[in-house]
Write a protein that holds these residues in place. Sequence first.
Motif, PDB file in Angstrom:
ATOM      1  N   ASP A   1     -26.603  22.552 -11.871  1.00 62.04           N
ATOM      2  CA  ASP A   1     -25.849  21.371 -12.300  1.00 62.04           C
ATOM      3  C   ASP A   1     -24.982  21.766 -13.495  1.00 62.04           C
ATOM      4  O   ASP A   1     -25.487  22.215 -14.531  1.00 62.04           O
ATOM      5  CB  ASP A   1     -26.787  20.237 -12.696  1.00 62.04           C
TER       6      ASP A   1
ATOM      7  N   THR B   1     -18.063  19.040 -21.561  1.00 64.39           N
ATOM      8  CA  THR B   1     -17.397  18.016 -22.376  1.00 64.39           C
ATOM      9  C   THR B   1     -16.428  18.702 -23.323  1.00 64.39           C
ATOM     10  O   THR B   1     -16.707  19.785 -23.854  1.00 64.39           O
ATOM     11  CB  THR B   1     -18.412  17.191 -23.190  1.00 64.39           C
TER      12      THR B   1
ATOM     13  N   ASN C   1     -15.597  14.372 -19.844  1.00 61.96           N
ATOM     14  CA  ASN C   1     -17.005  14.574 -19.489  1.00 61.96           C
ATOM     15  C   ASN C   1     -17.069  14.706 -17.976  1.00 61.96           C
ATOM     16  O   ASN C   1     -16.901  13.730 -17.249  1.00 61.96           O
ATOM     17  CB  ASN C   1     -17.866  13.406 -19.968  1.00 61.96           C
TER      18      ASN C   1
ATOM     19  N   THR D   1     -19.145  16.479 -14.596  1.00 62.83           N
ATOM     20  CA  THR D   1     -20.378  17.085 -14.093  1.00 62.83           C
ATOM     21  C   THR D   1     -20.182  17.491 -12.642  1.00 62.83           C
ATOM     22  O   THR D   1     -19.469  16.823 -11.883  1.00 62.83           O
ATOM     23  CB  THR D   1     -21.573  16.109 -14.193  1.00 62.83           C
TER      24      THR D   1
ATOM     25  N   ARG E   1     -32.062  25.522 -18.528  1.00 63.36           N
ATOM     26  CA  ARG E   1     -30.686  25.722 -18.968  1.00 63.36           C
ATOM     27  C   ARG E   1     -30.375  27.216 -18.930  1.00 63.36           C
ATOM     28  O   ARG E   1     -30.825  27.994 -19.788  1.00 63.36           O
ATOM     29  CB  ARG E   1     -30.486  25.150 -20.364  1.00 63.36           C
TER      30      ARG E   1
ATOM     31  N   THR F   1     -22.278  20.816 -16.443  1.00 62.05           N
ATOM     32  CA  THR F   1     -21.802  19.719 -17.289  1.00 62.05           C
ATOM     33  C   THR F   1     -20.871  20.288 -18.345  1.00 62.05           C
ATOM     34  O   THR F   1     -21.206  21.288 -19.000  1.00 62.05           O
ATOM     35  CB  THR F   1     -22.976  18.995 -17.974  1.00 62.05           C
TER      36      THR F   1
ATOM     37  N   LYS G   1     -22.721  18.302  -9.627  1.00 60.72           N
ATOM     38  CA  LYS G   1     -24.106  18.253  -9.188  1.00 60.72           C
ATOM     39  C   LYS G   1     -24.335  19.279  -8.075  1.00 60.72           C
ATOM     40  O   LYS G   1     -23.608  19.313  -7.087  1.00 60.72           O
ATOM     41  CB  LYS G   1     -24.448  16.846  -8.692  1.00 60.72           C
TER      42      LYS G   1
ATOM     43  N   GLY H   1     -16.963  12.246 -13.187  1.00 59.52           N
ATOM     44  CA  GLY H   1     -16.593  12.291 -14.599  1.00 59.52           C
ATOM     45  C   GLY H   1     -15.194  11.774 -14.841  1.00 59.52           C
ATOM     46  O   GLY H   1     -14.565  11.149 -13.977  1.00 59.52           O
TER      47      GLY H   1
ATOM     48  N   ASP I   1     -27.539  23.770 -15.831  1.00 62.11           N
ATOM     49  CA  ASP I   1     -28.978  23.602 -15.656  1.00 62.11           C
ATOM     50  C   ASP I   1     -29.331  23.924 -14.214  1.00 62.11           C
ATOM     51  O   ASP I   1     -28.732  23.367 -13.283  1.00 62.11           O
ATOM     52  CB  ASP I   1     -29.412  22.169 -15.978  1.00 62.11           C
TER      53      ASP I   1
END
Length: 800
Positions: A193, A197, A178, A180, A219, A195, A182, A162, A214
């Motif tokens: 995962d 922002t 942004n 992430t 989610r 994420t 993983k 990101g 997620d």
Amino acid sequence: MRLIFQDRKYATAPPYLPYFLSNRNASSFPKKFATRDLFAEAVWNKDHIDLGLDFDQEGTTNYVRLQSEIDFLADSTKIKILPSRLNILEESWQINTQNYTLVKGNEWQIHNLKLFHNNESVLVNGAISKDSSEALVLSLSGLNLQILNSISPSALGGIIDGFVEVKGLYNDFALQNNLTIKNLEVDKFLVGDVTGTTLWDHETSQFLIDFYIDRQSMRTLNLSGSYNPSNKKSPLFINATLEETHLKIIEPFLKGIFSKIEGTLTGKYQITGKFAQPLIEGEGKIVNGQIMIDYLKTLYTFDGTLAMTPTKIIFNDFTLYDPFKNKGVLDGYLTHRNYARFRINLDASFTNLQLLNTTSKDNSLFYGQAYGSGNLNMLGPLNNMKISATARTSKNTRIFIPISGSESVEKSEFINFVHFSDTIQIADKKESLAKNNEPSGIILDLNLDITPDAYTEIIFDIKAGDIIRGYGYGDIKLQIDTKGEFNMFGLYEFEQGYYNFTLYDIINKEFSITKGSRISWYGDPYGGVLDLHASYRQMASLGPILPDQSEETQTSSQVRRKYPVEVLLELDGPMLSPQIAFDIDAKNLPDNITADNGNSVQLNFAFKAFKAKLDEQELKRQVFSLIILRRFSPPDAFSTSGSISNSVSELLSNQLSYWLTQVDQNLEIDLDIGAMDQEAFNTFQLRLSYSFLNGRLRVTRDGTFGNQTNQSDVANMIGDWTIDYMLTPDGKFKVKMYSRSNFNQLTNTLGTQASVTTGVSLLHTQSFNNVKDLLRITRDRRRKQLNLTPDTQMQDDETE
């Protein structure tokens, strides 16, 4: 520290070259970042400076070997990082040589400043400028979180990608990112995962935040809201929605008190306050929860509602289940100060719940498996909480209390214990607590109503087998502090029990404890007071103590006959040094028996007269004779001729049987070596049993290995055998198959082969107090088979 500033002159250089050198063995940075062998060097030649910086981080393999150059241009300063060597967080990193930075007043232009290792990289590009359209961008690519494990208390895993973009640091600030992660893992648990922002909103002058997790295509967590920097009191306003979010992620915060945390949380919470001091309110539902109380080693599953306020974590309507589905109910809360300095206040009520599940390796004070019904409270700081309980013991309770002695054993069922006054043990415990970062202490205040459902062992010497064990009633109060205090109050009265009497590792006999015997405690668990009465039953002939010692009388079959004799043992006084008293009793002896020569022997009178003449010394001799030699000895003679071998044989048989039985809990072995002589093999008795299918199938072999007349070697080795199988789990219906040899004096005299009986039988066992109860049981079973209605059943009862 050494500083040098001097001019040098080289043949190919200008006349003067300023030179600066700094050297220091250790820096004054915080301890966690302490450095050693710090070395800095700068060489200045007109508009050019060569700069070098070397140092190592104390206690790690991290180091920096940085080389750079600075050029003073007409309108700016140019900084360039040259090829350098860096080892950061246990990995070797390189710097892109195409980098440079231009500095002009307050303006910074950074070009391609990249730090990389294999496929991992951190790149800085852009500008720090008064022009709000200029941006400074930090880019992360393939960065493995494992790099942080050397400084993180938890094992991390996952890949970060990101960017973070910043504009208008001098005015009109703006930020967006942004990022992430993983496959984020914490202590090998997959979080999912991640994420996130963040975007600066010029109209509202606040950051807009959107963050979610997620996990396996679901989610589980979503955070959305804003951060208003102008609101100094509470800049945060975020709504958190959790959907089957795993509780495992909170385990690192409760380490040392609770472990094996599982389950999911679904609910909604609101987060306000500051990043450093978040205020959380809301509630959610926990499903399939699991937690272990480390000190008790009890594992529970649970469901309930988890509510949160800015200062509390509240547990509402929690239902607990132990591994055997026994139930408890829990309510309470945890208070905290900014999620630190936790204090607990939990109340629980339970029925037949598992309250203890420890071994000697877990607890040197007491251990076992305890089940009970009652109430429990956990109160105080998490690192020094008090657990109070009032409970009544239930079935399957097995408690072991070691009193003295330390023994290293392979099996975890036995205690390794050293008295609290042993300073070496205390030092070892303190060192262990420091290494394991365990809590400073847990106080247990237990009020126990002990019932005969609970089995208890008090272990004096595990090596010698000196143990009191049994079932009974008691009202016991235990006060236990994991820092080292252990107090015990109350009375325990035996309903049924046994005492392994040992003496110098020679005598090891099991005495049956008389009902009503008791042990009392007044604080010190080692200062308990014994009032125990026990007996050891032995079949013995009274011939050696009869007044008539003539050969005609002593060889009579009626005189040589063995009668039950009891050795009585009384333990009175302090548990570690009781007064021991013995006595001998023989009940229900016949008043008169007739010897083979026709003389009448007053057996009961002779035994009473024998006891009346015994002094303390002679009584102990006769007790020793009965326990070890399994016979009376003539008064004042105590001859052991021809009997010592029997006692050695018995001791050897007992020890062999004991150790062989430890091989497998399903295996039972009894050895009987009749005498230590040349006929020992012929009289050697072996009984071997093994259980299969959780005890429902049992195979038993019995007999000798001797040279039995006309019997094959194979049959001799097989011996007598029996197979029992319980057709129903309760054992009421059983089938039995057997094969046994029938010996009698006539067949042995004639040399005829011994007959062998083989058969099968079906057994049914039914308990009843009278015949009427048995008939009623049969009638109820018949009604159940015919599915009779309640009305019909009532009519039958009236007819009866």
